[in-house]
Design a protein around this motif. Structure first.
Motif, short mmCIF file in Angstrom:
data_model
loop_
_atom_site.label_atom_id
_atom_site.label_comp_id
_atom_site.label_asym_id
_atom_site.label_seq_id
_atom_site.Cartn_x
_atom_site.Cartn_y
_atom_site.Cartn_z
N GLY A 19 0.90 -1.14 0.05
CA GLY A 19 -0.14 -0.04 -0.04
C GLY A 19 0.98 1.12 0.11
N VAL A 20 1.94 1.52 0.79
CA VAL A 20 2.83 2.36 0.62
C VAL A 20 3.64 2.63 -0.47
N GLY A 21 3.87 1.35 -1.21
CA GLY A 21 4.39 1.70 -2.55
C GLY A 21 3.58 2.32 -3.55
N ILE A 22 2.20 1.66 -3.55
CA ILE A 22 1.11 2.24 -4.41
C ILE A 22 0.79 3.82 -4.01
N TYR A 23 1.04 4.09 -2.79
CA TYR A 23 0.72 5.66 -2.59
C TYR A 23 2.03 6.62 -2.97
N TYR A 24 3.08 5.82 -2.94
CA TYR A 24 4.28 6.70 -3.48
C TYR A 24 4.19 6.99 -4.87
#
Length: 294
Positions: A19-24
């Motif tokens: 999820g963090v990667g997708i948000y970045y």
């Protein structure tokens, strides 16, 4: 059971990392935008610092021009004052000579009147009169010649006096023009400068003498820092604003909020004495020398 809980935590961690990667990646443009804004802000700050330095250099150049112009105008005014003082002394020397010659002319006129009366009273024959009064006639001729020369000398002195008065008037006008030019130049320069908050060079002010020092070398006034005075300020001082009056020079040595002490000093062609009374009004003009700090 424990293994199941452990697997659940592992799966949750992996999901959070994804999820963090997708948000970045979804907000990548926002990070780039913040970087551009930061660069623009740094550039604007650098431009502001450069403009501030340019304005500071301009102000220092204007102050330098004002000092140079003030020094030149003050030198011209001092030369004019010296010339006016010299012409005044020349006129004072001529006036007694004119009075003396006028007195001699009056004496000559009296003697001529006396001789004319004696001639009218004489009833002797012409030859006898000429012989007996030869000395009188000679004295009459001598007096006429003396009178003629006296009138010529008086006329010459009158022309010289008129010329000196004309020179005095011309010098006075020239000094007024120089003073006016200096004041105009000073006002133009000061319009571009921020006033320092105290009496500046060329500023004029009126004060009342609170008390005179017993030594006669200074005076107290009921004005101080609140009125723009500071220590070691130099002033030319006159009892009236007339340009013909020779000023004396005072320097502030003690300055409090509401009173100051000004010491008499000798500078250039200034007056060497200070004849003032308690309560007398004085006209002060801020000036300066090489040791002035304001």
């Amino acid at each position: 059971m424990k293994v199941l809980i452990l697997n659940i935590f592992r799966i949750s961690a992996m999901v959070g990392l994804v999820g963090v990667g997708i948000y970045y990646f979804l907000n990548l443009e926002s990070f780039i935008s913040l970087e551009d804004s930061l660069s623009k802000a740094i550039k604007n700050e650098q431009n502001s610092s450069l403009q501030l330095e340019i304005d500071k250099n301009k102000s220092e150049a204007l102050i330098t021009d004002l000092y140079r112009e003030r020094s030149k105008m003050r030198q011209n005014i001092e030369e004019l004052e010296n010339n006016i003082e010299k012409l005044g002394k020349d006129i004072e020397l001529i006036e007694p000579l004119m009075l003396k010659i006028k007195g001699e002319n009056m004496t000559t006129d009296d003697e001529l009147s006396l001789i004319s009366g004696e001639l009218k009273k004489s009833e002797l024959p012409l030859d006898s009169i000429l012989k007996e009064n030869e000395t009188i006639f000679q004295r009459h001729s001598d007096l006429l010649e003396l009178r003629r020369k006296s009138f010529e000398k008086l006329e010459s002195l009158s022309r010289q006096a008129d010329s000196l008065v004309g020179d005095l008037t011309a010098l006075s006008k020239e000094r007024q023009v120089a003073q006016s030019n200096y004041s105009s130049k000073r006002e133009e320069t000061l319009l571009e400068l921020k006033h320092p908050g105290h009496l500046y060079y060329g500023d004029e002010t009126e004060v009342l003498v609170s008390s005179k020092a017993p030594s006669g070398k200074g005076l107290f006034i009921d004005q101080g820092r609140e009125n723009g005075f500071r220590e070691n300020m130099l002033f030319t001082v006159k009892k009236n604003p007339s340009p013909e009056e020779i000023p004396f020079i005072l320097r502030t040595t003690i300055v409090e909020d509401e009173f100051s002490f000004l010491e008499l000093i000798e500078l250039g062609s200034s007056s060497k004495s200070m004849n003032v009374e308690d309560g007398e009004k004085l006209f002060l003009i801020r000036t300066g020398d090489s040791n002035t700090s304001y």
